[in-house]
Design a protein around this motif. Structure first.
Motif, PDB file in Angstrom:
ATOM      1  N   GLN A  59     -26.858  13.450  43.042  1.00 25.95           N
ATOM      2  CA  GLN A  59     -27.347  14.541  42.195  1.00 25.95           C
ATOM      3  C   GLN A  59     -26.763  14.492  40.781  1.00 25.95           C
ATOM      4  O   GLN A  59     -27.157  15.278  39.931  1.00 25.95           O
ATOM      5  CB  GLN A  59     -27.013  15.901  42.834  1.00 25.95           C
ATOM      6  N   CYS A  60     -25.823  13.569  40.564  1.00 27.18           N
ATOM      7  CA  CYS A  60     -25.245  13.463  39.216  1.00 27.18           C
ATOM      8  C   CYS A  60     -26.298  12.861  38.285  1.00 27.18           C
ATOM      9  O   CYS A  60     -26.951  11.890  38.621  1.00 27.18           O
ATOM     10  CB  CYS A  60     -24.005  12.571  39.257  1.00 27.18           C
ATOM     11  N   LEU A  61     -26.459  13.471  37.116  1.00 28.12           N
ATOM     12  CA  LEU A  61     -27.450  12.993  36.138  1.00 28.12           C
ATOM     13  C   LEU A  61     -26.957  11.771  35.358  1.00 28.12           C
ATOM     14  O   LEU A  61     -27.708  11.176  34.597  1.00 28.12           O
ATOM     15  CB  LEU A  61     -27.756  14.114  35.132  1.00 28.12           C
ATOM     16  N   LEU A  62     -25.695  11.436  35.523  1.00 29.20           N
ATOM     17  CA  LEU A  62     -25.059  10.333  34.784  1.00 29.20           C
ATOM     18  C   LEU A  62     -25.206  10.527  33.276  1.00 29.20           C
ATOM     19  O   LEU A  62     -25.259   9.572  32.521  1.00 29.20           O
ATOM     20  CB  LEU A  62     -25.665   8.974  35.203  1.00 29.20           C
ATOM     21  N   CYS A  63     -25.310  11.778  32.852  1.00 30.52           N
ATOM     22  CA  CYS A  63     -25.597  12.051  31.440  1.00 30.52           C
ATOM     23  C   CYS A  63     -24.362  11.870  30.562  1.00 30.52           C
ATOM     24  O   CYS A  63     -24.465  11.725  29.353  1.00 30.52           O
ATOM     25  CB  CYS A  63     -26.150  13.463  31.281  1.00 30.52           C
ATOM     26  N   GLY A  64     -23.174  11.907  31.185  1.00 35.16           N
ATOM     27  CA  GLY A  64     -21.948  11.642  30.442  1.00 35.16           C
ATOM     28  C   GLY A  64     -21.427  12.798  29.608  1.00 35.16           C
ATOM     29  O   GLY A  64     -20.445  12.650  28.883  1.00 35.16           O
ATOM     30  N   SER A  65     -22.051  13.952  29.726  1.00 34.35           N
ATOM     31  CA  SER A  65     -21.613  15.093  28.926  1.00 34.35           C
ATOM     32  C   SER A  65     -20.201  15.523  29.337  1.00 34.35           C
ATOM     33  O   SER A  65     -19.368  15.857  28.488  1.00 34.35           O
ATOM     34  CB  SER A  65     -22.604  16.247  29.127  1.00 34.35           C
ATOM     35  N   CYS A  66     -19.923  15.484  30.626  1.00 29.59           N
ATOM     36  CA  CYS A  66     -18.602  15.858  31.137  1.00 29.59           C
ATOM     37  C   CYS A  66     -17.518  14.959  30.546  1.00 29.59           C
ATOM     38  O   CYS A  66     -16.507  15.431  30.039  1.00 29.59           O
ATOM     39  CB  CYS A  66     -18.571  15.789  32.660  1.00 29.59           C
ATOM     40  N   SER A  67     -17.764  13.641  30.598  1.00 24.80           N
ATOM     41  CA  SER A  67     -16.764  12.679  30.137  1.00 24.80           C
ATOM     42  C   SER A  67     -16.441  12.867  28.665  1.00 24.80           C
ATOM     43  O   SER A  67     -15.304  12.714  28.237  1.00 24.80           O
ATOM     44  CB  SER A  67     -17.262  11.252  30.326  1.00 24.80           C
ATOM     45  N   GLU A  68     -17.489  13.180  27.907  1.00 20.55           N
ATOM     46  CA  GLU A  68     -17.336  13.373  26.470  1.00 20.55           C
ATOM     47  C   GLU A  68     -16.293  14.456  26.166  1.00 20.55           C
ATOM     48  O   GLU A  68     -15.583  14.397  25.179  1.00 20.55           O
ATOM     49  CB  GLU A  68     -18.699  13.783  25.906  1.00 20.55           C
ATOM     50  N   HIS A  69     -16.200  15.462  27.035  1.00 21.25           N
ATOM     51  CA  HIS A  69     -15.309  16.597  26.784  1.00 21.25           C
ATOM     52  C   HIS A  69     -14.138  16.655  27.760  1.00 21.25           C
ATOM     53  O   HIS A  69     -13.438  17.654  27.814  1.00 21.25           O
ATOM     54  CB  HIS A  69     -16.106  17.894  26.884  1.00 21.25           C
ATOM     55  N   CYS A  70     -13.954  15.597  28.541  1.00 17.88           N
ATOM     56  CA  CYS A  70     -12.942  15.615  29.599  1.00 17.88           C
ATOM     57  C   CYS A  70     -11.563  15.350  28.999  1.00 17.88           C
ATOM     58  O   CYS A  70     -11.354  14.294  28.393  1.00 17.88           O
ATOM     59  CB  CYS A  70     -13.301  14.526  30.609  1.00 17.88           C
ATOM     60  N   PRO A  71     -10.597  16.289  29.147  1.00 15.15           N
ATOM     61  CA  PRO A  71      -9.278  16.044  28.528  1.00 15.15           C
ATOM     62  C   PRO A  71      -8.644  14.705  28.921  1.00 15.15           C
ATOM     63  O   PRO A  71      -8.224  13.968  28.041  1.00 15.15           O
ATOM     64  CB  PRO A  71      -8.455  17.251  28.965  1.00 15.15           C
ATOM     65  N   PRO A  72      -8.572  14.333  30.211  1.00 14.95           N
ATOM     66  CA  PRO A  72      -8.009  13.015  30.485  1.00 14.95           C
ATOM     67  C   PRO A  72      -9.023  11.892  30.308  1.00 14.95           C
ATOM     68  O   PRO A  72      -8.684  10.727  30.491  1.00 14.95           O
ATOM     69  CB  PRO A  72      -7.547  13.115  31.941  1.00 14.95           C
ATOM     70  N   GLY A  73     -10.267  12.205  29.967  1.00 19.93           N
ATOM     71  CA  GLY A  73     -11.268  11.170  29.692  1.00 19.93           C
ATOM     72  C   GLY A  73     -11.731  10.401  30.910  1.00 19.93           C
ATOM     73  O   GLY A  73     -11.911   9.181  30.856  1.00 19.93           O
ATOM     74  N   VAL A  74     -11.954  11.075  32.023  1.00 23.41           N
ATOM     75  CA  VAL A  74     -12.430  10.399  33.233  1.00 23.41           C
ATOM     76  C   VAL A  74     -13.869   9.911  32.998  1.00 23.41           C
ATOM     77  O   VAL A  74     -14.705  10.665  32.497  1.00 23.41           O
ATOM     78  CB  VAL A  74     -12.408  11.362  34.450  1.00 23.41           C
ATOM     79  N   HIS A  75     -14.136   8.656  33.367  1.00 24.35           N
ATOM     80  CA  HIS A  75     -15.484   8.089  33.161  1.00 24.35           C
ATOM     81  C   HIS A  75     -16.370   8.420  34.355  1.00 24.35           C
ATOM     82  O   HIS A  75     -16.634   7.572  35.203  1.00 24.35           O
ATOM     83  CB  HIS A  75     -15.410   6.580  32.941  1.00 24.35           C
ATOM     84  N   ILE A  76     -16.834   9.657  34.397  1.00 23.39           N
ATOM     85  CA  ILE A  76     -17.549  10.132  35.582  1.00 23.39           C
ATOM     86  C   ILE A  76     -18.855   9.377  35.875  1.00 23.39           C
ATOM     87  O   ILE A  76     -19.076   8.993  37.029  1.00 23.39           O
ATOM     88  CB  ILE A  76     -17.726  11.660  35.509  1.00 23.39           C
TER      89      ILE A  76
END
Lengths: 467, 382
Positions: B63-80
């Protein structure tokens, strides 16, 4: 009652799609943002949309003595929303309506699951400000921030969440729904019940709705940065600013360990041998802001600032604040686990507290970067831990204990804004002694005799250490 | 489950801060932590320690869109997104493909396109294109235009390829298309956790283009663009030696050089950044340059734009994996577009156009959805 029966009864209230009992979903509600607190798998998670549904859920829990764990965005840093021991997690996130912005009374009425930033944006459209702004402002909920009494960067001038809550709707441990306070500035009818629920961490009742105070949006603002090669000078400058009767909207500090981390990750151009960087913002009317900004720069220079910078445009402001925004991410990237504390001291003791923290860091050989809200004494010693190392947990625990002791000896408190939760519950006695704890326990027992509301948090229910 | 150490370590860098709740579109649309980046990471961490992997875990990862919006704002920078892709791979290896995955594999590897259509249908869009536009097929030209599967095979998306071709002709740009020789770029396979299949498609595609002797590729599909430009060199272990650009970059250049002259348009327009083009490839300004250069246009940004743009709901194969959830995300994005007061939302992606159109329909929002090629072509056509 079996889990199947519980599920059936909850589904009758909420509909099957709003009751989660699959392991995969329960895992997602077993933790919060606190790194040094273990996860617990709850029995069920419910996603209610109305106060009435919550009241019905509480009635079942009261009848069956099932622990309830109200939860907003799960961003707190004291284990306050971890379902310790299991029970039902009540996620408030779908109750996210802004019910009203009242421009005549300068209030907003919101459901508990409204994201703080959504309220801030909505108020802004009316030229108004909801002032509390914790670091998690873009995702944390109003209910959670009231239950934890979140603070933020603007605390020094605008105070904290407590100072803005005028009324609450609460579901109590027996499933009754009550409203306290409201839109009037003055209200002395009965006990100050509204304030009792602020910072109660979900242990006395479930906040479902709140009326909060809004203030006119400041017309103008200016930001400044000052770099100090020694900590004492920075401390003196902070005191001098306040003593000259300027109350900045924010007055932030970063210590040397944080400066080094930020510099390594961002290359922002901070001198790595500086002992402190102050970031200051003043807001208000244009004339006043310009005058205060100049005076602050002069004060910093007078107390030996190596470098000062002033931002006059929004772009300059953003680049000045980039270093402060990078503080936590930079620290987080440096360690496998970071424990963010929030021991708070009177602001006159900020430099002493910073010295104490670096001594503790040296004593245990654990890196600790400290940054935080120097203007209100609320510091964030951030412990960079590596729990794969032998004896690390014990050392971290000992360091935390020392940090709390240092804060209390300087006339401070265990927590300025993160709350007690499970993480600090065993230190409560150090601040209040037996009599203070007994009194708080009496309140808890009067309101929640069966200990079903967020048990194991804030106050040891039966005395003694909890974990 | 077999999952490489590197990915496990990466998952462990998630500090559970929950910031992603503000950015994850599937969380925003459901307000359910199981649909949030943090929830997915913590679930993966919990589940991976055990042997038994349930269907629900797989559903959540798919169900993940792989859109990368989370990673862009992730403090430790996890490459979700990368983690989700690796997890999809590992799940496929251990449990075989899902029904959706199997259909996709069959369609692409056996039919050559994402919907299992006959390859000769790739040129149906030519049938009702005005005869004044001359399209070379499999010929030598400056540019090879790859419309991608959706634009060439879904009649409702023909407008994208027809408009782009029209614009190339009007501007006098020398181009060719592959027609039935065009193969799916393999992106749906790659993000569906079928890396080896994606790799063979990549190899075949690069070979085909090289045989034609063209070294400049232009595509109107952000996913084809991202795949050719970023994943092909990675999958093939070497640079392709091809210059790959997105159609909007070429159009911006043509407008700037005076090769295209859009007429006046008195309308308020907003722009939706496709994830593969914007956040993942950094192309933000070309479409804005085009739109703001159109005489008479009022351009309004959405609250969440550029790197902060919210996915249309069509990313990560979500439309195939969970159409209902995809619809919820589209509805969310459409409501943000409506907030601007715009009467048209423009994008640079046939997939965004599809999902946003369906979002506008289901929410009964009065807003037109157009690809930038369509809008520009209408204003340039004689």
């Amino acid at each position: 009652m079996t889990v199947e029966l519980l599920k059936e009864r909850l589904e009758a209230i909420l509909g099957a799609e709003n009751v989660l009992t699959e392991y995969e979903d329960l895992v997602c509600y077993s933790f919060d943002a606190t790194m040094n607190v273990d996860a617990y798998i709850p029995l069920a998670v419910v996603l209610p949309e109305t106060t009435e549904q919550i009241a019905e859920i509480v009635k079942i829990a009261a009848e069956e003595k099932i622990p309830l764990f109200p939860r907003g965005a799960g961003t707190n840093l004291s284990g306050g929303t971890v379902p310790v021991g299991g029970g039902i997690v009540i996620s408030m996130c779908r109750m996210n309506k802004i019910i009203e912005i009242d421009e005549d009374n300068l209030t907003a009425t919101v459901q508990a699951g409204v994201v703080i930033e959504d309220l801030i944006n909505e108020a802004k459209k009316h030229g108004l400000l909801y002032a509390p702004d914790p670091g998690t402002v873009h995702c944390a909920t109003m209910g959670g921030s009231i239950a934890e009494c979140a603070g933020g960067l603007r605390g020094v001038k605008y105070g904290v969440t407590r100072d803005y809550v005028m009324g609450v709707e609460v579901v109590s441990a027996d499933g009754d729904v009550s409203r306290f306070g409201g839109k009037t500035v003055k209200n002395v009818t009965g006990y100050s019940m509204t304030q009792l629920f602020v910072a109660s961490e979900g242990t006395l009742g479930i906040i479902t709705e709140a009326t909060v105070r809004l203030i006119p949006l400041p017309e103008s603002r200016r930001s400044m940065m000052a770099v100090f090669m020694d900590l004492e000078s920075a401390g003196k400058a902070i005191s001098a600013i306040i003593r000259s009767h300027i109350i900045p909207a924010t007055l932030e500090i970063m210590d040397n360990a944080t400066i080094r981390c930020v510099e390594e990750t961002t290359g922002a151009g901070l001198p790595v041998d500086a002992e402190a960087v102050l970031l200051i913002e003043v807001d208000g009317f244009e004339g006043e802001v310009v005058r205060d900004a100049e005076r602050i720069v002069d004060i910093c220079k007078e107390f030996g600032a190596e470098r000062t910078e002033r931002a006059d445009t929004d772009t300059e402001r953003d680049s000045l604040w980039a270093a402060r925004r990078a503080a936590l991410p930079s620290l987080i990237k440096r360690a496998s686990s970071t424990i963010l504390e929030d021991a708070t001291v009177p602001r006159s003791a900020v430099s002493e507290m910073l010295r104490a923290v670096s001594a503790i860091s040296e004593k245990y050989g654990i890196p600790i970067g400290t940054f935080g809200h120097a203007g209100d004494g609320n510091l964030h010693p951030t412990i960079l831990a590596d729990f794969s190392r032998d004896g690390e947990s014990e050392k971290v625990e000992a360091a935390i204990k020392d940090i709390f002791a240092a804060a209390l000896s300087l006339g401070g408190t265990l927590s300025g804004e993160h709350g007690i939760g499970v993480a600090k519950i065993n230190y409560m006695k150090d601040e209040f002694g037996d009599s203070g704890l007994r009194l708080m326990r009496k309140i808890k027992k009067a309101l929640d005799p069966d200990n079903i509301l967020n048990p194991g948090k804030l106050i040891p229910f039966d005395g003694g250490d909890v974990i | 489950m077999k999952i490489d150490e590197k990915i496990l370590k990466e998952i462990e860098t998630c500090v559970r801060c929950g910031y992603c709740q503000a950015y994850c579109p599937t969380y925003q649309a459901t307000r359910h932590e199981g649909y949030n980046a943090r929830g997915r990471m913590q679930l993966a961490k919990a589940v991976m320690n055990g042997d038994d992997i349930s269907d629900l875990f797989r559903t959540r990862i798919n169900q993940c869109l792989l859109c990368g919006s989370c990673s862009e704002h992730c403090p430790p920078g996890v490459h979700i997104p990368e983690i989700a892709e690796r997890l999809r791979c590992a799940l496929n290896e251990k449990y075989g493909l899902t029904a959706v995955g199997e259909r996709m594999r069959k369609n692409i590897t056996e039919s050559g396109n994402v919907n299992g259509d006959e390859q000769k249908n790739r040129l149906l869009w030519l049938a009702n294109l005005s005869e004044k536009y001359n399209v070379k097929i499999n010929a030598k030209a400056e540019y090879l235009y790859l419309p991608g599967c959706v634009s060439s095979l879904y009649p409702s998306s023909y407008a994208v390829v027809q408009s782009f071709v029209g614009l190339l002709c009007i501007s006098g740009t020398d181009f060719t298309v592959l027609g039935e020789n065009e193969l799916c770029c393999g992106y749906p396979l790659f993000i569906g956790g079928m890396e080896s299949e994606a790799k063979s498609v990549a190899r075949e595609n690069v070979k085909c283009v090289k045989e034609l002797g063209i070294d400049k590729i232009v595509t109107t599909c952000p996913s084809c663009y991202y795949m050719w430009k970023h994943h092909y060199p990675e999958l093939l272990g070497e640079e392709t030696g091809l210059k790959v650009i997105h159609g909007v970059e070429l159009l911006a250049e043509l407008c700037e050089n005076g090769k295209l002259h859009p007429r006046e348009l008195n309308e308020t327009v907003t722009y939706h950044d496709p994830c593969d083009l914007g956040r993942k490839s950094g192309i933000f300004e070309s479409p804005r340059k085009i739109l703001t250069s159109i005489p008479g246009i009022t351009f309004k940004e959405m609250r969440k734009n550029r790197v902060d743009a919210v996915c249309c709901g069509g990313g990560g194969n979500l439309e195939s994996n969970d159409p209902v959830l995809s619809g919820k995300v589209s509805a969310l994005r459409i409501s943000q577009a409506a907030e601007t007061g715009a009467t048209t939302i423009v994008s640079c992606c046939q997939q965004c156009r599809r999902t946003l159109q369906s979002g506008a329909r289901t929410t009964r929002t009065r807003i037109k959805v157009a690809d930038i090629t369509e809008l520009l072509f209408k204003l340039c056509e004689e």
